[in-house]
Scaffold this active site. Structure first.
Site: not given
Length: 518
Positions: A121, A274
């Site tokens: 990214d 997460d």
């Protein structure tokens, strides 16, 4: 003589006017803080007892779950091995991209049964070119490596991982291993984790422990090591040994792709994607395994700025996730009431909210305030015994740094300011709730700069080096210490002066590694 009279008159004025108005409210806050301290105390003692039981009886995942090495099948050849996808999300990781890609490509697994996926990214075009070139270099060596980019950074890391799972070749894979850009798994990582998944269909996640390559870089990294060692050696071990649940650490873990998809995949609604995935998968009935003796090398943030941003994300995200999921957890019918209670009370409320708030509010605001209001007192068990026990239980995870325990207490109290602020931002969904700043990694950059013949002196930038919140809290604690020394009876002034100096040091930016300008 006049100064003594003035000081006495000032103290007398405070007691006769302000003190009676504040005392009732302060007593209430003391009571609330004592209750929170007891909650945290019992949580720490409970985990200490469990981890002692685990160690004494050598209760490890290899005994709890079936584990057999994957054996070659002469007829199927390497097709007896499951297909594994390895994802490496990165963003402008100039200093560490070669380390992470190299470690992933060095994993010992049949080359036709593994796909390395680099999710870049990066917004810096020069870094993008370097990462792509590194991927091509490994591809020329016969490694099945994919370099993937996207048009935007929507969802940050969660968005990148989600986009990575959409490629057609991912449908061939059974499991996905995830490593952040500074993580360097050993070649046998998959051999030691995947068998848990292949032999136990109820397991969704195998999590490894972190090993810090730069823990000795400065005093701040030593303090971080003490905190994180407790997390990995106690919290994760206890969660795995008792409830088969613990929070995914976002890296150094292997997921069963079927479980990941059943849980709803990656979501970017908080900054702890997460933990979000782990909770949702747990509510579907999946189990997790923590392998504490499997360590993956990584880097701790060594600049104060990077550490503050990281702690904001790690404190704000869980609080925000708790707000979003508490009702869903309560209504869930697939898991037991005991597990739901563990998730809501122990995992989220005590560890992710109470622990942050009570550390700052009680020990850096309320306790010092009792010096100014003698009508309010804190019992010795609440002011000394409980915090001392909690501190000792936290410190046992890193025996080599036990002599630094005083510095660790002072530093943790300073950081509790930012954690408390971030926790309230998460609960209230205020302005910075979805702020995501990638933790800066230095790799070998610092050694390179310091190794030059004439490193430049770091420029003093007022906005970067002065931290107003720390300075204000430091001034408050110093005043309370001075007042206790002159008028008080609590004898808190030694702690108050030490803690105020810790806030002042952080307030002027003399914490962590100072990186010279190139």
């Amino acid at each position: 003589m006049e100064e003594v009279i003035f000081t006495f008159q000032m103290g007398n004025f405070w007691h006769q006017t302000t003190s009676p108005l504040i005392a009732p409210f302060l007593k209430l806050f003391v009571s609330i803080c004592l209750v929170m301290s007891l909650m945290l105390f019992f949580e720490r003692v409970y985990m200490g007892i469990v981890i002692l039981f685990v160690k004494l009886f050598r209760k490890n995942p290899h005994k709890t779950y079936k584990w057999e090495p994957i054996r070659d099948d002469l007829e199927l050849a390497h097709f007896a091995y499951p297909m594994v996808l390895v994802q490496i999300p990165m963003y402008n990781e100039k200093e560490v991209y070669q380390l992470s890609i190299g470690a992933a490509c060095g994993l010992s697994w049949p080359t036709n049964r593994i796909i390395i996926q680099v999710l870049d990214d990066s917004t810096d075009l020069s870094i993008k070119d370097l990462v792509e070139l590194e991927c091509k270099r490994w591809a020329n060596k016969g490694i099945n490596i994919k370099y993937e980019i996207r048009d935007n950074r929507n969802g940050y890391k969660a968005g990148a991982l989600k986009e990575g799972m959409k490629h057609n070749y991912v449908k061939l894979c059974d499991y996905v291993a995830i490593f952040d850009a500074d993580f360097q798994p050993e070649p046998d990582f998959l051999w030691r984790t995947v068998p848990f998944l292949t032999n136990n269909p109820e397991i969704a996640l195998v999590q490894a422990r972190w090993k810090f390559v730069n823990s000795d870089e400065c005093l701040m990294t030593r303090m971080q090591e003490m905190s994180l060692d407790y997390h990995f050696k106690v919290e994760q071990e206890v969660g795995s040994a008792t409830y088969a649940f613990f929070g995914f650490n976002g890296t150094a873990g292997v997921w069963r792709i079927a479980a990941l998809n059943e849980a709803g995949g990656w979501k970017d609604r908080t900054t702890v994607e997460d933990m979000d995935l782990a909770v949702r998968a747990s509510l579907k009935g999946w189990k997790f395994v923590y392998v504490g003796d499997l360590k993956v090398k990584n880097e701790l943030p060594s600049t104060f700025k990077a550490y503050r941003y990281q702690q904001h994300r790690w404190s704000c995200g869980p609080a925000n996730l708790f707000k979003k999921m508490v009702t869903e957890i309560m209504r869930n019918k697939k898991v037991s009431l005991w597990k739901k209670l563990y998730l809501i009370y122990s995992f989220f409320f005590v560890r992710k909210i109470v622990a942050h708030i009570v550390t700052f509010v009680f020990y850096c605001v309320i306790l010092p305030a009792t010096v100014l209001v003698p009508e309010v007192s804190v019992p010795k068990w609440g002011a000394v015994y409980i915090p001392s026990t909690i501190t000792l239980l936290n410190a046992v995870g890193t025996p080599r740094s036990f002599h630094l325990i005083i510095f660790w207490i002072l530093f943790e109290n300073v950081m509790s300011l930012h954690r408390t602020k971030a926790t309230f931002i998460g609960l209230l969904e205020a302005g910075r709730v979805n702020e995501w700043v990638v933790t800066e990694k230095l790799g070998d950059a610092l050694k390179t700069k310091l190794g030059s013949k004439a490193p430049r002196k770091p420029r003093f930038r007022l906005g970067e080096r002065l931290h107003i919140l720390e300075l204000c809290v430091g001034a408050y604690l110093f005043f309370c210490g001075w007042y206790d020394l002159n008028f008080g009876k609590n004898q808190y002034f030694i702690y108050l002066f030490l803690q105020s100096f810790a806030f002042f040091i952080a307030g002027v930016g003399y914490v962590g590694t100072m990186v010279p300008n190139s």
